[in-house]
Every structure is written in C-alpha cells, then in structure tokens.
Enzyme design. Structure first.
Site, mmCIF file in Angstrom:
data_model
loop_
_atom_site.group_PDB
_atom_site.id
_atom_site.type_symbol
_atom_site.label_atom_id
_atom_site.label_comp_id
_atom_site.label_asym_id
_atom_site.label_seq_id
_atom_site.Cartn_x
_atom_site.Cartn_y
_atom_site.Cartn_z
ATOM 1 N N LYS A 111 0.861 -1.191 0.000
ATOM 2 C CA LYS A 111 0.000 0.000 0.000
ATOM 3 C C LYS A 111 0.894 1.236 0.000
ATOM 4 O O LYS A 111 1.763 1.397 0.869
ATOM 5 C CB LYS A 111 -0.887 -0.044 1.247
ATOM 6 C CG LYS A 111 -2.184 0.704 1.127
ATOM 7 C CD LYS A 111 -3.068 0.378 2.316
ATOM 8 C CE LYS A 111 -4.371 1.116 2.282
ATOM 9 N NZ LYS A 111 -5.136 0.924 3.519
HETATM 10 O O1 G3P Z 1 -9.150 2.104 4.381
HETATM 11 C C1 G3P Z 1 -8.977 3.408 4.847
HETATM 12 C C2 G3P Z 1 -9.693 3.565 6.114
HETATM 13 O O2 G3P Z 1 -9.101 2.799 7.124
HETATM 14 C C3 G3P Z 1 -9.867 4.960 6.577
HETATM 15 O O3 G3P Z 1 -11.069 4.959 7.225
HETATM 16 O O4 G3P Z 1 -12.750 5.775 8.771
HETATM 17 O O5 G3P Z 1 -10.323 6.412 9.091
HETATM 18 O O6 G3P Z 1 -11.652 7.366 7.217
HETATM 19 P P1 G3P Z 1 -11.472 6.203 8.122
#
Ligand code: G3P
Length: 218
Positions: free
Chosen positions: A87
């Site tokens: 990633k």
């Molecule tokens: O896959 C990306 C994710 O982990 C981010 O999620 O909820 O932190 O925006 P969030």
C-alpha cells in the site's frame, strides 16, 4: 464484488473470515497503532499472522514517503508473503514507486485517493488497486460515492485494469451505494459487513416460521 475487512484486529478478521465471505484485508498505520503494534519486527509478525488467517490479499502500508525508501520497504513487505499487496500513498514519489513495483510484478494499492485525477495517475502507474476514501469525503460535505462512480466510469471507458477499492466505509449503506456505483472491492469495518445481514422482515418471518413449527410439534 470483493469484500475486504478494514482492520488490523485479528479477532475481527477471524470473525469475518469465519462468515465465509471475506476476500481480503486492508490495514494502515493508524489501524496498526490502534492494535498497539509497534516496531518493525512486531509489524511484520502481525502481517504474517493476518496472512495466515485469511486466503486473499492483505494490504500492508509503507511508512516511507521518499522513492528509495518506499521501494526498500515495499520490496521487504512483498517478499514476506505472496498475499501481501504493498500500500503506497498518493504522492509523487508514491506514483513513481507504484510504476516501479508494477514493472517488477509487485502488486500495489494506491491509498489516500480523493479525486478522479489522482485515480487516473494511479491507474497509469499500474496500481493493482486504487483506494478512494469515501467517508472522509462525506465528512467534508463532498460526495464519496460519487467519486467511486466517476472512477469506475473512467476506468471502464479507457480500459484500465486497476480495481476500484472503496475505502473509508463508515456504515452498511455505504457498501450498498458502492455496489450500485460498480466498485470492484469494498473494504469495510466488521460492523458494516454484519449490518448487511439485517432486515426486520427476516426477523419477523423467522419468528413466525419457528412459532408455527412449534405449534404443531409440541
Ligand atoms: O481504508 C482506509 C480507512 O481505514 C480509513 O477509514 O474511517 O479512518 O476514514 P477512516
């Protein structure tokens, strides 16, 4: 459509895997930190534990932000296990690194994508997956699912093979909206996946079946 779980929590990964519908896992440095995983050795060990739990792709994120070190970290991650997808953040050196990895046959997930232009660059560099963050766009009154639709349309029109991996999913309706937009993958928290199970008519119907059965069998 593939389902990934977006966590570094082994119990949650196992629960989703045991459901029999899990195609992979995504992690990021914040999710690793949330599990208290620190130090390079512990991080590598944790990725191995995830790979042993599931069958599909496991995204492991580089920490470096300069080309040489992204390559060094990414090659080490990819060499660790065939399920690992490297990633890489959507930055200039990241795009150069994705092109390098792609030429070497190392699979990548371009993360922190918030625009169609960024998704175009990721695809041209040969990313295996592109990760638009839909929840974070919604957070700033932008249209996260709309971006998924735009990228899906663009990739289809030009024949790019990069898969659209909807990330930053916050709830079950996001998953349904990503299905409608034609995302190739949704990476979701466990609760959002389990939310797909629910419908009040299922509960009412099952209660009726069981009570009718009970009535004639007691
Ligand atoms: O896959 C990306 C994710 O982990 C981010 O999620 O909820 O932190 O925006 P969030």
């Amino acid at each position: 459509m593939k389902f990934f779980i977006d966590t570094a929590n082994l119990a949650q990964i196992k629960e989703a895997h045991d459901l029999g519908v899990l195609d992979g896992v995504t992690t990021n440095p914040s999710l690793m930190a949330k599990e208290g995983i620190k130090g390079e050795e512990a991080v590598m060990k944790h990725y191995m534990a995830i790979c042993e739990l599931v069958d599909g792709d496991v995204s492991a994120e580089v920490i470096a932000t300069d080309y040489e070190n992204i390559i060094r970290e990414g090659e080490a991650l990819a060499a660790m296990h065939p399920q690992i997808v490297v990633k890489v953040p959507m930055i200039k050196d990241g795009i150069k690194a994705i092109k390098y990895f792609s030429d070497k046959g190392i699979r990548t997930n371009c993360t922190l994508v918030f625009s169609t232009g960024q998704a175009l660059l990721a695809a041209k560099a040969g990313a295996t997956y592109v990760s638009p963050f839909i929840g974070r766009l919604d957070d700033i009154s932008s249209n996260g699912v709309g971006l998924i639709q735009e990228i899906v349309d663009m990739y289809q029109y030009y024949g790019f093979e990069t898969q659209v991996l909807a990330a930053s999913i916050r709830h079950t309706q996001h998953i349904i909206d990503c299905v409608k937009a034609g995302a190739d993958v949704a990476t979701c928290p466990l609760d959002s996946i389990l939310g797909l199970l629910n419908h009040p008519l299922t509960d009412i119907g099952l209660a009726k079946f069981l009570s009718d059965h009970q009535q004639v069998n007691s």
